[in-house]
Design a protein around this motif. Structure first.
Motif, mmCIF file in Angstrom:
data_model
loop_
_atom_site.group_PDB
_atom_site.id
_atom_site.type_symbol
_atom_site.label_atom_id
_atom_site.label_comp_id
_atom_site.label_asym_id
_atom_site.label_seq_id
_atom_site.Cartn_x
_atom_site.Cartn_y
_atom_site.Cartn_z
ATOM 1 N N GLY A 108 0.773 -1.230 0.000
ATOM 2 C CA GLY A 108 0.000 0.000 0.000
ATOM 3 C C GLY A 108 0.805 1.282 0.000
ATOM 4 O O GLY A 108 2.011 1.298 -0.276
ATOM 5 N N ARG A 109 0.107 2.355 0.332
ATOM 6 C CA ARG A 109 0.682 3.693 0.256
ATOM 7 C C ARG A 109 0.474 4.445 1.567
ATOM 8 O O ARG A 109 -0.589 4.372 2.180
ATOM 9 N N LEU A 110 1.495 5.191 1.937
ATOM 10 C CA LEU A 110 1.471 6.035 3.121
ATOM 11 C C LEU A 110 1.708 7.468 2.667
ATOM 12 O O LEU A 110 2.791 7.801 2.181
ATOM 13 N N ILE A 111 0.693 8.299 2.826
ATOM 14 C CA ILE A 111 0.745 9.682 2.353
ATOM 15 C C ILE A 111 0.563 10.594 3.557
ATOM 16 O O ILE A 111 -0.378 10.417 4.334
ATOM 17 N N THR A 112 1.442 11.563 3.713
ATOM 18 C CA THR A 112 1.379 12.445 4.875
ATOM 19 C C THR A 112 1.326 13.893 4.421
ATOM 20 O O THR A 112 2.167 14.341 3.635
ATOM 21 N N VAL A 113 0.330 14.608 4.900
ATOM 22 C CA VAL A 113 0.216 16.030 4.606
ATOM 23 C C VAL A 113 1.130 16.782 5.570
ATOM 24 O O VAL A 113 0.930 16.738 6.786
ATOM 25 N N THR A 114 2.141 17.427 5.024
ATOM 26 C CA THR A 114 3.040 18.225 5.861
ATOM 27 C C THR A 114 2.725 19.695 5.611
ATOM 28 O O THR A 114 1.653 20.156 5.972
ATOM 29 N N SER A 115 3.603 20.439 4.993
ATOM 30 C CA SER A 115 3.396 21.867 4.771
ATOM 31 C C SER A 115 4.641 22.418 4.101
ATOM 32 O O SER A 115 5.723 21.828 4.213
#
Length: 279
Positions: A131-138
């Motif tokens: 799968g995929r791990l997506i992280t909203v940072t900035s």
């Protein structure tokens, strides 16, 4: 990713809400989580308007038991977990002389350790599904910004964590990406929770600089910000692309802003840019 199972944190408003609706519209089984399910009215209304179904569940990223229960229940109900979007986070404005170390710790607890806890709980299942791990940072995870010391520190930490994890996770079949928004017109700004006049009045020698920063930033968020839907589009692309990039900006402005830092070896261009915000 059609018919895959996606868990998204922090979906009560803003980017998280928009990403949840977009992923459901794309055919993914979307588990939209939030700390307080009593604040899910806007999420439910958005799903109804879009004609999509969301599985809304409680998940508090600062509570290890809540994280484990949410992830385990999703896998128990669906038999798999194909993607996680770490979106939950908290804004913070302040400078260290005028706040406590505990204030800084609290920001790190939500924005960094919350991401770590969700990632740890999800990885065995993402490994099983490739799968995929997506992280909203900035963009604040790339460029430190005035009066955002704690916030930027937490986002820098997330970026370092994910950049270090990415090659390791890839060896076991998990794709890692970070998504870097700039200004987004959402409740995120209101959630910072400061009274501008009160904050300036209590800032002491920092008052002129804080007033200049607030004036500049308020203007940017009111006139130059993306909508949550626009900022969520790259998240959907990261979920569905055959080979998503590791680092993804949500706008041309964010690409240009981050590019200042990534080509600035001695830091002078970056500090020249952000120092002007205090004039």
């Amino acid at each position: 990713m059609t018919d895959k199972v996606v868990l998204i944190t922090g979906t009560s408003s803003g980017i998280g809400l928009a990403a949840a609706v977009a992923s459901a519209r794309a055919g993914m089984r979307t588990v939209a989580t939030l700390r307080d399910t009593g604040r899910a009215d806007a999420l439910r209304k958005a799903a109804e308007t879009a004609g999509v179904e969301l599985d809304i569940r409680r998940l508090d990223v600062t509570d290890a038991a809540s994280v484990a229960a949410a992830v385990d229940s999703v896998v128990a109900d669906y038999g798999r977990l194909d993607a996680v979007v770490n979106n939950a986070g908290a804004g913070h404005v302040g400078t260290i002389e005028n706040e406590t170390v505990d204030d800084v710790r609290q920001v790190m607890e939500v924005n960094f350790f919350g991401v770590v806890q969700v990632t740890k709980a999800a990885l065995p299942h993402l490994r099983a599904s490739g799968g995929r791990l997506i992280t909203v940072t900035s963009v604040g995870g790339v460029i430190g910004q005035p009066f955002n010391e704690a916030y930027c520190a937490s986002k820098f930490a997330v970026e370092g964590f994910m950049e270090s994890l990415a090659p390791v996770a890839a060896r076991v079949g998990v794709t890692v990406s970070v998504v870097e928004p700039g200004a987004v017109a959402s409740e995120f700004v209101a959630n910072v929770g400061i009274d501008a006049a009160e904050a300036v009045g209590a800032a002491g020698p920092y008052a002129p600089s804080l007033q200049a920063y607030i004036t500049r930033t308020t203007g940017q968020f009111s006139s130059g910000a993306q909508t949550p839907d626009q900022a969520a589009e790259p998240i959907l692309e990261a979920l569905t692309a055959e080979r998503p990039a590791f680092r993804i900006q949500t706008s041309q402005w964010a690409r240009g802003f981050n590019g200042t830092k990534l080509t600035d070896l001695d830091g002078s261009a970056t500090l020249g840019l952000t120092s002007a915000w205090l004039d």
